[in-house]
Design a protein around this motif. Structure first.
Motif, PDB file in Angstrom:
ATOM      1  N   SER A 165       0.853  -1.195   0.000  1.00 47.66           N
ATOM      2  CA  SER A 165       0.000   0.000   0.000  1.00 47.66           C
ATOM      3  C   SER A 165       0.885   1.239   0.000  1.00 47.66           C
ATOM      4  CB  SER A 165      -0.918   0.013   1.227  1.00 47.66           C
ATOM      5  OG  SER A 165      -1.774  -1.105   1.233  1.00 47.66           O
ATOM      6  N   GLN A 166       0.393   2.287  -0.636  1.00 46.02           N
ATOM      7  CA  GLN A 166       1.135   3.547  -0.668  1.00 46.02           C
ATOM      8  C   GLN A 166       0.161   4.706  -0.652  1.00 46.02           C
ATOM      9  OE1 GLN A 166       3.139   4.858  -4.292  1.00 46.02           O
ATOM     10  NE2 GLN A 166       4.973   5.362  -3.085  1.00 46.02           N
ATOM     11  N   LEU A 167       0.419   5.651   0.244  1.00 42.01           N
ATOM     12  CA  LEU A 167      -0.348   6.886   0.330  1.00 42.01           C
ATOM     13  C   LEU A 167       0.610   8.035   0.035  1.00 42.01           C
ATOM     14  CD1 LEU A 167      -2.969   8.427   1.072  1.00 42.01           C
ATOM     15  CD2 LEU A 167      -2.145   8.476   3.443  1.00 42.01           C
ATOM     16  N   SER A 168       0.276   8.836  -1.006  1.00 37.87           N
ATOM     17  CA  SER A 168       1.194   9.915  -1.406  1.00 37.87           C
ATOM     18  C   SER A 168       0.415  11.189  -1.668  1.00 37.87           C
ATOM     19  CB  SER A 168       1.966   9.510  -2.672  1.00 37.87           C
ATOM     20  OG  SER A 168       1.088   9.342  -3.772  1.00 37.87           O
ATOM     21  N   PHE A 169       1.103  12.302  -1.379  1.00 34.52           N
ATOM     22  CA  PHE A 169       0.565  13.636  -1.644  1.00 34.52           C
ATOM     23  C   PHE A 169       1.599  14.404  -2.462  1.00 34.52           C
ATOM     24  CE2 PHE A 169      -1.197  12.176   2.346  1.00 34.52           C
ATOM     25  CZ  PHE A 169      -2.555  12.434   2.207  1.00 34.52           C
ATOM     26  N   ASN A 170       1.101  15.089  -3.511  1.00 32.50           N
ATOM     27  CA  ASN A 170       2.012  15.886  -4.325  1.00 32.50           C
ATOM     28  C   ASN A 170       1.341  17.215  -4.644  1.00 32.50           C
ATOM     29  OD1 ASN A 170       3.111  16.737  -7.252  1.00 32.50           O
ATOM     30  ND2 ASN A 170       4.685  15.559  -6.164  1.00 32.50           N
ATOM     31  N   ALA A 364       5.145  10.799   0.896  1.00 31.90           N
ATOM     32  CA  ALA A 364       4.567   9.480   0.656  1.00 31.90           C
ATOM     33  C   ALA A 364       4.853   8.557   1.826  1.00 31.90           C
ATOM     34  CB  ALA A 364       5.119   8.883  -0.639  1.00 31.90           C
ATOM     35  N   LEU A 365       3.922   7.651   2.053  1.00 28.75           N
ATOM     36  CA  LEU A 365       4.042   6.599   3.058  1.00 28.75           C
ATOM     37  C   LEU A 365       3.722   5.284   2.391  1.00 28.75           C
ATOM     38  CD1 LEU A 365       2.160   8.380   5.980  1.00 28.75           C
ATOM     39  CD2 LEU A 365       4.614   7.892   5.922  1.00 28.75           C
ATOM     40  N   ALA A 366       4.511   4.243   2.713  1.00 30.00           N
ATOM     41  CA  ALA A 366       4.306   2.951   2.079  1.00 30.00           C
ATOM     42  C   ALA A 366       4.355   1.848   3.130  1.00 30.00           C
ATOM     43  CB  ALA A 366       5.351   2.704   1.003  1.00 30.00           C
ATOM     44  N   GLY A 367       3.715   0.768   2.848  1.00 28.61           N
ATOM     45  CA  GLY A 367       3.713  -0.379   3.750  1.00 28.61           C
ATOM     46  C   GLY A 367       3.550  -1.672   2.979  1.00 28.61           C
ATOM     47  N   VAL A 368       4.106  -2.765   3.557  1.00 27.58           N
ATOM     48  CA  VAL A 368       4.051  -4.081   2.916  1.00 27.58           C
ATOM     49  C   VAL A 368       3.512  -5.086   3.932  1.00 27.58           C
ATOM     50  CG1 VAL A 368       5.391  -5.934   1.834  1.00 27.58           C
ATOM     51  CG2 VAL A 368       5.977  -3.541   1.398  1.00 27.58           C
ATOM     52  N   GLY A 369       2.670  -5.962   3.476  1.00 29.34           N
ATOM     53  CA  GLY A 369       2.119  -6.999   4.343  1.00 29.34           C
ATOM     54  C   GLY A 369       2.004  -8.315   3.606  1.00 29.34           C
ATOM     55  N   GLY A 370       1.628  -9.354   4.352  1.00 30.07           N
ATOM     56  CA  GLY A 370       1.477 -10.682   3.777  1.00 30.07           C
ATOM     57  C   GLY A 370       2.238 -11.712   4.590  1.00 30.07           C
ATOM     58  N   ASN A 371       2.073 -13.003   4.264  1.00 31.14           N
ATOM     59  CA  ASN A 371       2.785 -14.083   4.957  1.00 31.14           C
ATOM     60  C   ASN A 371       4.287 -13.962   4.682  1.00 31.14           C
ATOM     61  OD1 ASN A 371       0.394 -15.182   5.917  1.00 31.14           O
ATOM     62  ND2 ASN A 371       0.124 -16.461   4.071  1.00 31.14           N
ATOM     63  N   LEU A 372       5.077 -13.938   5.779  1.00 30.50           N
ATOM     64  CA  LEU A 372       6.519 -13.788   5.656  1.00 30.50           C
ATOM     65  C   LEU A 372       7.181 -15.163   5.774  1.00 30.50           C
ATOM     66  CD1 LEU A 372       9.008 -11.981   5.414  1.00 30.50           C
ATOM     67  CD2 LEU A 372       8.957 -11.731   7.922  1.00 30.50           C
ATOM     68  N   PHE A 373       7.982 -15.514   4.759  1.00 33.90           N
ATOM     69  CA  PHE A 373       8.641 -16.818   4.723  1.00 33.90           C
ATOM     70  C   PHE A 373      10.151 -16.622   4.802  1.00 33.90           C
ATOM     71  CE2 PHE A 373       4.609 -17.524   2.636  1.00 33.90           C
ATOM     72  CZ  PHE A 373       4.198 -18.765   3.132  1.00 33.90           C
ATOM     73  N   ASN A 374      10.801 -17.678   5.306  1.00 31.17           N
ATOM     74  CA  ASN A 374      12.254 -17.738   5.306  1.00 31.17           C
ATOM     75  C   ASN A 374      12.657 -18.968   4.512  1.00 31.17           C
ATOM     76  OD1 ASN A 374      14.926 -17.227   5.803  1.00 31.17           O
ATOM     77  ND2 ASN A 374      14.917 -18.069   7.879  1.00 31.17           N
ATOM     78  N   ARG A 375      13.706 -18.845   3.720  1.00 30.45           N
ATOM     79  CA  ARG A 375      14.146 -19.960   2.891  1.00 30.45           C
ATOM     80  C   ARG A 375      15.599 -20.295   3.252  1.00 30.45           C
ATOM     81  NH1 ARG A 375      10.795 -20.956  -1.523  1.00 30.45           N
ATOM     82  NH2 ARG A 375       9.157 -19.367  -1.832  1.00 30.45           N
ATOM     83  N   GLN A 392      -1.179  -5.291   7.637  1.00 28.21           N
ATOM     84  CA  GLN A 392       0.193  -4.922   7.997  1.00 28.21           C
ATOM     85  C   GLN A 392       0.671  -3.704   7.204  1.00 28.21           C
ATOM     86  OE1 GLN A 392       1.773  -8.906   7.223  1.00 28.21           O
ATOM     87  NE2 GLN A 392       2.667  -8.851   9.300  1.00 28.21           N
ATOM     88  N   GLY A 393       0.338  -3.656   5.907  1.00 30.73           N
ATOM     89  CA  GLY A 393       0.736  -2.521   5.092  1.00 30.73           C
ATOM     90  C   GLY A 393       0.057  -1.232   5.541  1.00 30.73           C
ATOM     91  N   LEU A 394      -1.227  -1.357   5.903  1.00 27.09           N
ATOM     92  CA  LEU A 394      -1.954  -0.170   6.370  1.00 27.09           C
ATOM     93  C   LEU A 394      -1.371   0.355   7.684  1.00 27.09           C
ATOM     94  CD1 LEU A 394      -5.685  -1.090   5.597  1.00 27.09           C
ATOM     95  CD2 LEU A 394      -4.120   0.343   4.263  1.00 27.09           C
ATOM     96  N   GLU A 395      -0.976  -0.562   8.565  1.00 27.96           N
ATOM     97  CA  GLU A 395      -0.408  -0.126   9.851  1.00 27.96           C
ATOM     98  C   GLU A 395       0.911   0.616   9.639  1.00 27.96           C
ATOM     99  OE1 GLU A 395      -0.151  -3.707  12.045  1.00 27.96           O
ATOM    100  OE2 GLU A 395      -2.221  -3.598  12.797  1.00 27.96           O
TER     101      GLU A 395
END
Length: 530
Positions: A165-170, A364-375, A392-395
């Motif tokens: 997610s990304q929230l931006s103002f210009n 701008a503000l950005a966030g990333v979410g989803g299941n986090l995996f390790n390989r 998670q992205g919104l937070e």
């Protein structure tokens, strides 16, 4: 000030001719029974099956202002112009947009680092934005809120599915060209000025219709009076013919003199017919201004204008009339408002001739979410470390975890011919042209108002002269009839005197109505103009 009830010929022991409305027959009344003729007492002919409607000038004007089709059409113009203003103002309203998309892509591997021999990614986007241009500074603010979900079988992916997610103002602010005014703001101001012009045009059309009704009203009264004058002329001619035939039977006159009297009767009948034709046309002209449509009952009625024309000897203050016209006449006010549009165009051209220099600021503000995996190792088996999702992205955005700032200054200026400067010079010439046109119009107003004021004075003097001429003609006719009755005169001389009386009455009537129209026109040119 002295007021005259405008009269025309008073017949000497007169002759009356009356018309039967139902049969169209005409009979003569002995001269001793004829009433004196006074302007305004004549009644219009009444066709069978028609009703007569008496109407004052005030009633005619009121009816025209309510029913006139041209005015009904013109009254829609301000409402139409309001929509044009709203359309120009809409350029500064916020614009909301949204995009929803889906993409499914499969790629064949060409490298061990591609994450598999064949990788597939599914991407869903949910984007929205709000944009607004500010009318006071020319700046523009754009806010974007973009979201996407991606799911893949790529062996290198550490979040699957992943949400971003990304929230931006210009905000972009012009610093030179477009700072004080631009094309959009000028368009809005122009439409506001045009609204005032449309209102003036409506008021001017109301004044013009009022003036047209006044002219048509008095023209109709003139036509009715002409019919009455021709009726009386015919009655006199018929009486003269009867007297001449009596003298022929008594041997005092010859048949040639009777033929002269018969020719006079025929000429009077033709003049009466022509007067009735003119009356019908004048009545139709007045009705055209008063009717609300083809189904208006007035169309099949006979209009009787009952107001009497009154003359007032008055001093015309030309200086005050000219000052009033230059200050408040609608056409000069409209021209001045149109000059405001020209000045506005010059202001825009001057702004557009400046260099383009814009300051942009963004956050701008950005966030990333989803299941986090390790390989384990590159491309190893995924091990879920932390379950997550879109929240998670919104937070990350809510808590300002990943802010981005940017400032940018952009400028441009043409080398060589500058279209903005060319437009500026053209706008300056157009302004000079409009100033000269305004001076020309002011001079025309002075000339028009002065001429209208002089017409009021001159037409009143013409009425006085026509009245004296008519009275002299009547006295001459009375003398010729007396000479004929005692055997000293000839029918030809009486015919000539009768024609002179009829002409004098018509001339006085025309002078009266010319003065009435001159008064109405003088008032019109002070307020409306062309």
């Amino acid at each position: 000030m002295r007021t005259h009830l405008m009269r025309l010929a008073i017949l000497p022991a007169g002759l009356v001719l009356t018309f039967s409305a139902a049969t169209g027959q005409q009979t003569t009344t002995p001269p001793a029974q004829q009433d004196p003729y006074v302007v305004g007492r004549a009644m219009p002919p009444l066709d069978p099956g028609r009703t007569m409607v008496s109407m004052t000038l005030a009633q005619a004007i009121e009816r025209a202002l309510q029913s006139n089709l041209a005015l009904q059409t013109a009254r829609l113009d301000p409402a139409i112009q309001e929509y044009a203003v709203d359309a120009a103002r809409a350029a500064f309203s916020p614009v909301v947009s949204a995009t929803v998309g889906y993409n499914n892509a499969t790629n064949q591997s060409t490298s061990q680092l591609d994450g598999g021999a064949r990788t597939t990614s599914e991407r869903t986007t949910f984007n929205s934005s709000v944009a607004k241009t500010f009318p006071w500074s020319g700046g523009r603010l754009v806010a974007n809120f973009n979201n996407n979900r991606t799911e893949t079988n790529n062996s290198f992916a550490t979040r699957n599915p992943s949400y971003s997610s990304q929230l931006s103002f210009n905000y972009t602010q012009p610093l030179l060209a477009g700072l004080q005014i631009d094309n959009q703001r000028a368009a809005l101001e122009s439409q506001v000025i045009l609204s005032g012009i449309v209102d003036l045009e409506l008021r001017g059309q109301i004044e013009n219709v009022t003036h047209q009704v006044k002219e048509a009203y008095w023209d109709l009264r003139t036509a009715i009076e002409q019919i009455e004058i021709q009726r009386r002329s015919l009655a006199e001619a018929e009486q003269l013919l009867a007297d001449t035939r009596l003298q022929v039977r008594l041997g005092r006159m010859v048949e040639l003199q009777a033929a002269q009297a018969e020719a006079q009767v025929a000429a009077a009948q033709q003049s009466l017919l022509n007067a009735e034709i003119v009356w019908r046309n004048q009545e139709l002209g007045l009705k055209q201004l008063l009717l609300s449509g083809a189904d208006d009952p007035l169309l099949n009625q006979t209009v009787n204008p009952v107001d009497l024309p009154e003359l007032t000897a008055q001093e015309v203050d030309l200086r005050a009339a000219v000052d009033t016209a230059l200050r408040s006449r609608m056409d000069i006010r409209r021209a001045r408002q149109q000059q405001e549009v020209t000045l506005l165009n010059l202001k825009v051209s001057r702004s557009n001739a400046m260099p383009d220099l814009n300051l942009s600021a963004g956050y701008a503000l950005a966030g990333v979410g989803g299941n986090l995996f390790n390989r384990s190792g590159l491309g190893g088996a995924p091990v879920l470390i932390n379950a997550g999702g879109y929240r998670q992205g919104l937070e990350s955005i809510i808590y300002f975890e990943t802010p981005t700032w940017n400032l940018q200054l952009n400028g441009s200026y043409p080398i060589g011919n500058n279209p903005g400067k060319i437009d500026l010079e053209r706008a300056r010439l157009q302004l000079r042209q409009s100033e000269l046109a305004l001076k020309t119009q002011e001079l025309g107003i002075i000339t028009e108002v002065t001429a209208a004021g002089l017409a009021v004075r001159n037409s009143f003097l013409q009425v006085e002269a026509a009245r004296k001429s008519r009275e002299a003609s009547e006295r001459n006719l009375a003398g010729e009839r007396t000479r004929l009755s005692v055997g000293l005169g000839r029918p030809f001389e009486v015919v000539t005197a009768q024609n002179a009386v009829t002409s004098a009455r018509l001339a006085e009537l025309r002078a009266i109505m010319t003065h009435m129209n001159a008064l109405a026109n003088f008032e019109r040119v002070k307020r409306v103009g062309n």
